[in-house]
Write a protein that holds these residues in place. Structure first.
Motif, PDB file in Angstrom:
ATOM      1  N   VAL A   2      35.056  12.860  28.193  1.00 60.10           N
ATOM      2  CA  VAL A   2      34.773  13.394  29.527  1.00 60.10           C
ATOM      3  C   VAL A   2      33.400  14.067  29.512  1.00 60.10           C
ATOM      4  O   VAL A   2      33.108  14.864  28.613  1.00 60.10           O
ATOM      5  N   ASP A  49      41.522  11.422  24.422  1.00 62.10           N
ATOM      6  CA  ASP A  49      40.862  11.111  25.694  1.00 62.10           C
ATOM      7  C   ASP A  49      41.660  11.670  26.873  1.00 62.10           C
ATOM      8  O   ASP A  49      41.094  12.212  27.825  1.00 62.10           O
ATOM      9  N   ARG A  50      42.979  11.523  26.809  1.00 57.57           N
ATOM     10  CA  ARG A  50      43.819  12.004  27.925  1.00 57.57           C
ATOM     11  C   ARG A  50      43.794  13.536  27.981  1.00 57.57           C
ATOM     12  O   ARG A  50      43.741  14.127  29.057  1.00 57.57           O
ATOM     13  N   ARG A  53      34.967  11.532  34.281  1.00 59.34           N
ATOM     14  CA  ARG A  53      35.903  12.669  34.285  1.00 59.34           C
ATOM     15  C   ARG A  53      37.292  12.292  33.786  1.00 59.34           C
ATOM     16  O   ARG A  53      38.156  13.157  33.641  1.00 59.34           O
ATOM     17  N   GLY A  93      38.709  18.728  31.055  1.00 62.77           N
ATOM     18  CA  GLY A  93      37.658  18.591  32.068  1.00 62.77           C
ATOM     19  C   GLY A  93      38.034  19.288  33.365  1.00 62.77           C
ATOM     20  O   GLY A  93      37.199  19.951  34.001  1.00 62.77           O
ATOM     21  N   LEU A  94      39.311  19.146  33.741  1.00 58.31           N
ATOM     22  CA  LEU A  94      39.771  19.808  34.969  1.00 58.31           C
ATOM     23  C   LEU A  94      39.710  21.328  34.803  1.00 58.31           C
ATOM     24  O   LEU A  94      39.231  22.048  35.678  1.00 58.31           O
ATOM     25  N   GLU A 105      37.852  23.022  32.802  1.00 59.29           N
ATOM     26  CA  GLU A 105      36.441  23.423  32.772  1.00 59.29           C
ATOM     27  C   GLU A 105      35.892  23.541  34.203  1.00 59.29           C
ATOM     28  O   GLU A 105      35.194  24.503  34.536  1.00 59.29           O
ATOM     29  N   ASN A 160      41.409  15.373  26.879  1.00 61.55           N
ATOM     30  CA  ASN A 160      40.042  15.705  27.282  1.00 61.55           C
ATOM     31  C   ASN A 160      39.915  15.703  28.808  1.00 61.55           C
ATOM     32  O   ASN A 160      39.185  16.510  29.400  1.00 61.55           O
ATOM     33  N   MET A 161      40.663  14.815  29.451  1.00 54.09           N
ATOM     34  CA  MET A 161      40.622  14.752  30.912  1.00 54.09           C
ATOM     35  C   MET A 161      41.156  16.072  31.497  1.00 54.09           C
ATOM     36  O   MET A 161      40.563  16.648  32.412  1.00 54.09           O
ATOM     37  N   TRP A 170      43.057   5.130  15.940  1.00 57.56           N
ATOM     38  CA  TRP A 170      42.847   4.793  17.362  1.00 57.56           C
ATOM     39  C   TRP A 170      43.808   5.495  18.308  1.00 57.56           C
ATOM     40  O   TRP A 170      43.403   5.917  19.396  1.00 57.56           O
ATOM     41  N   PRO A 201      32.446  16.714  19.864  1.00 56.08           N
ATOM     42  CA  PRO A 201      33.866  17.051  19.981  1.00 56.08           C
ATOM     43  C   PRO A 201      34.053  18.539  20.230  1.00 56.08           C
ATOM     44  O   PRO A 201      33.321  19.356  19.673  1.00 56.08           O
ATOM     45  N   ARG A 246      40.269  14.454  17.568  1.00 60.03           N
ATOM     46  CA  ARG A 246      39.270  13.444  17.195  1.00 60.03           C
ATOM     47  C   ARG A 246      38.863  13.617  15.727  1.00 60.03           C
ATOM     48  O   ARG A 246      38.682  12.648  14.994  1.00 60.03           O
ATOM     49  N   LEU A 286      42.789   8.941  19.094  1.00 61.02           N
ATOM     50  CA  LEU A 286      41.593   8.973  19.938  1.00 61.02           C
ATOM     51  C   LEU A 286      41.968   8.771  21.409  1.00 61.02           C
ATOM     52  O   LEU A 286      41.417   9.439  22.304  1.00 61.02           O
ATOM     53  N   ILE A 287      42.913   7.877  21.657  1.00 59.30           N
ATOM     54  CA  ILE A 287      43.331   7.668  23.054  1.00 59.30           C
ATOM     55  C   ILE A 287      44.037   8.920  23.571  1.00 59.30           C
ATOM     56  O   ILE A 287      43.805   9.368  24.697  1.00 59.30           O
TER      57      ILE A 287
END
Ligand SMILES: NC(=O)c1ccc[n+]([C@@H]2O[C@H](COP(=O)([O-])OP(=O)(O)OC[C@H]3O[C@@H](n4cnc5c(N)ncnc54)[C@H](O)[C@@H]3O)[C@@H](O)[C@H]2O)c1
Ligand SMILES: [Zn+2]
Ligand SMILES: [Zn+2]
Lengths: 160, 383
Positions: free
Chosen positions: B54, A101-102, B7, A108-109, A111, A104-105, A94, A72, A80, A97-98
């Motif tokens: 991700v 996840d969003r 991703r 990711g961008l 990053e 985290n997306m 839960w 994490p 999380r 966590l969802i």
């Protein structure tokens, strides 16, 4: 835990109708009676915990092996960690966590951009195969999305 | 090494990643030779499984060559060609000891309701999966099985999940000679379940889906009846009618949480995520089975819950049987069915795609394009 005395065996008829054939898990499960030993079974060595591992609060200790793929981190990691304070029974485990996840997306961008890499989203979404095998569908979808965004933009402008 | 990399929903790419290392004395590192995309991976790909981080690598169906072993590994040696069951199992806990290798208690600290699975989110243990050139395989003496020399490698990779899952779906149905068996879902799992159902002696096997090319494929491959639910006004009434208004003896759910066909289920389960996916197929299974019948479920549902007509389960006295497949338990029998030519797993493979093109491979399978049934990814040109 074994009960400390076996008085229950004195209850009239105790165990009389027990039927080992009455086992709907056959042949999936080879019933051995080991279930009654609970978590007291022989274990492998412990994998060292070299990265942060979140764990279910429905067990006393970490499992002997575990995955270390993505520890994490960032804001999603904070969410999380919160989620894992609650059992697998709870929505507050839960749903966060969802949400994480969003988020985290998006992380990711960010990053990717930080690394000077512009993510090729068309490629990542594999749209080339839609173009090849489902061109009409892809165009229909693109038109629908464009129209919907135009409507949204115009609504937004009018409000201003 | 090259590896698939998640991703976010509908976005994956191939990236360079460090080769995994031995982290536990019972680990092995496997050089992957073949790896498949599964309907289960689509639940991850669509963002349906909580704690899918991700940067993780999916893939729970793979074969490979043993590249490195930890000091306590005894049964495998470097260079062995192995097929690796999708469940990570210690072989020692009470669940493993009783054959429930899909329910191991020592492979997933993140959840108690599911054992460790390769490349299947942190909810299933946070392991990187086999859609990569190399993969770390824990408890290497338990799961990995040396591929018989005469076995086709394409058959071997399907023994890691599809064949055992289809078989277990049928087995859990408790099918009796002469039974009518209804299978929901004509994906690789449903088709294999339909084929395996015949091993138990039914008189009719019926498969239900809404994608015509899959129904056509199923009819030929599994020698079953195949019907499109979009062409029925009401699938439950259709199934009642075709069973003399009695109900099927056994219904099997091979669809899981991304079912179509019921607006309320779709809206609550797939659009708003108020329940863990749409339980349409399960609902149909419960409502189409006879009184006292058996419903077998291998379709995957996420946490925490789904809307199913539980009252009918009680009133009809239905037995529900479900599990993650215990691949290791079934392997000896299934290797025999394959080697003797009774089962032809590789007949399901329609696409073979290099790992570099993983984004396209996922899209193809997800959108059911180009008559796709089963896709194999090939990690490196060397094999
Ligand atoms: N229990 C296990 O161990 C295990 C192992 C492997 C796969 N699975 C699960 O099995 C399911 C099927 O896997 P797959 O690889 O065949 O996936 P898939 O996506 O290829 O197939 C699912 C099929 O179901 C069809 N479908 C959708 N709604 C339907 C409905 N209401 N009625 C009938 N059919 C419907 C789809 O059109 C599709 O053809 C997935 O949920 C997967 O996660 C479970
Ligand atoms: Zn699978
Ligand atoms: Zn175990």
């Amino acid at each position: 835990m074994e009960p400390s005395n076996e008085d229950y065996k004195l209850i009239p008829g105790w165990g009389m109708d027990a039927d080992p054939e009455n086992e709907p898990t056959y042949p999936m499960k080879k019933y051995t009676g080991d279930d009654h030993n609970r978590i007291h079974y022989e274990r492998s060595d412990q994998q060292p915990e070299l990265v942060e591992i979140l764990r279910s609060n429905e067990r006393p200790a970490i499992t002997r092996v575990f995955g270390t793929s993505v520890p994490p981190s960032g804001f999603s990691g904070m969410i999380r960690r919160y989620a894992f304070q609650h059992s697998e029974d709870r929505y507050r485990h839960w749903i966060p966590l969802i949400l994480a996840d969003r988020i985290n997306m998006l992380e990711g961008l960010i990053e990717d951009f930080k690394k000077g890499q512009i993510p090729n989203i068309i490629k990542e979404r594999g749209l080339a195969v839609e173009w090849k095998h489902n061109r009409a569908g892809l165009i229909r979808k693109a038109v629908a999305v464009t129209l919907a965004s135009l409507v949204l933009v115009s609504l937004f402008k009018r409000k201003k | 090494m090259l590896a698939m990399n998640y991703r976010g929903p509908y976005r994956v790419r191939a990236v360079q990643k460090p080769v995994p290392e031995i982290l536990h004395p019972e680990d092995a590192i496997i050089r992957v030779t073949r790896t498949c995309i599964c309907g289960s991976d689509l639940h991850l790909y669509h963002g349906m499984v909580p704690d899918t981080r991700v940067g993780s690598t999916f893939g729970h169906e793979f074969t490979g060559i043993v590249e490195e072993i930890g000091p306590l590994v005894q049964k495998l040696k470097i260079g062995d060609q192995v097929l690796v069951p999708f469940n990570i199992a210690c072989g020692k806990c009470n669940f493993c000891k009783q054959g429930l290798f899909g329910n191991c208690h020592e492979s997933n600290p993140m959840a108690t309701a599911v054992g460790g699975i390769f490349g299947y989110s942190h909810t299933a243990g946070g392991f990187d999966g086999g859609q990569a050139e190399y993969v770390r395989v824990p408890y290497a003496d338990v799961g990995p099985t040396v591929i018989p020399a005469e076995m086709d490698p394409d058959d071997a990779v399907l023994l890691t999940d599809v064949v055992p899952t289809g078989y277990q779906a049928a087995e859990m149905g408790g099918i009796k000679e002469g039974d009518t068996v209804v299978i929901f879902g004509a994906g690789p799992i449903g088709i294999m379940a339909a084929r395996c159902a015949w091993f138990f002696g039914p008189s009719r096997v019926i498969i239900i889906d809404h994608i015509d090319y899959r129904l056509e494929f199923a009819k030929n491959y599994a020698k079953c009846e195949a019907y499109n639910f979009k062409e029925m006004e009401d699938p439950v009434v259709f199934l009642k009618k075709t069973t003399d208004w009695y109900g099927a003896d056994v219904c099997i759910d091979c669809v899981g949480c991304e079912a179509e066909g019921n607006t309320l289920q779709t809206f609550s389960g797939r659009v708003t995520l108020l329940q863990a996916g749409a339980a349409t197929a399960l609902q149909w299974a419960i409502n189409s089975v006879k009184k006292g019948g058996i419903v077998s479920v291998v379709g995957v549902y996420g946490p925490p819950f789904n809307l199913v007509p539980f009252g009918n389960i009680v009133n009809k006295g239905i037995t529900i049987r479900a599990n993650q497949t215990s691949v290791k338990r079934l392997l000896p029998k299934l290797i025999d069915h394959v080697m003797s030519g009774r089962l032809d797993p590789k007949g399901l493979i329609t696409h073979r795609i290099p790992l570099e093109e993983v984004s396209e491979a996922y899209r193809l399978f997800s959108s059911k394009l180009d008559n796709c049934i089963k896709t194999v990814l090939i990690p490196s040109a060397k094999h």
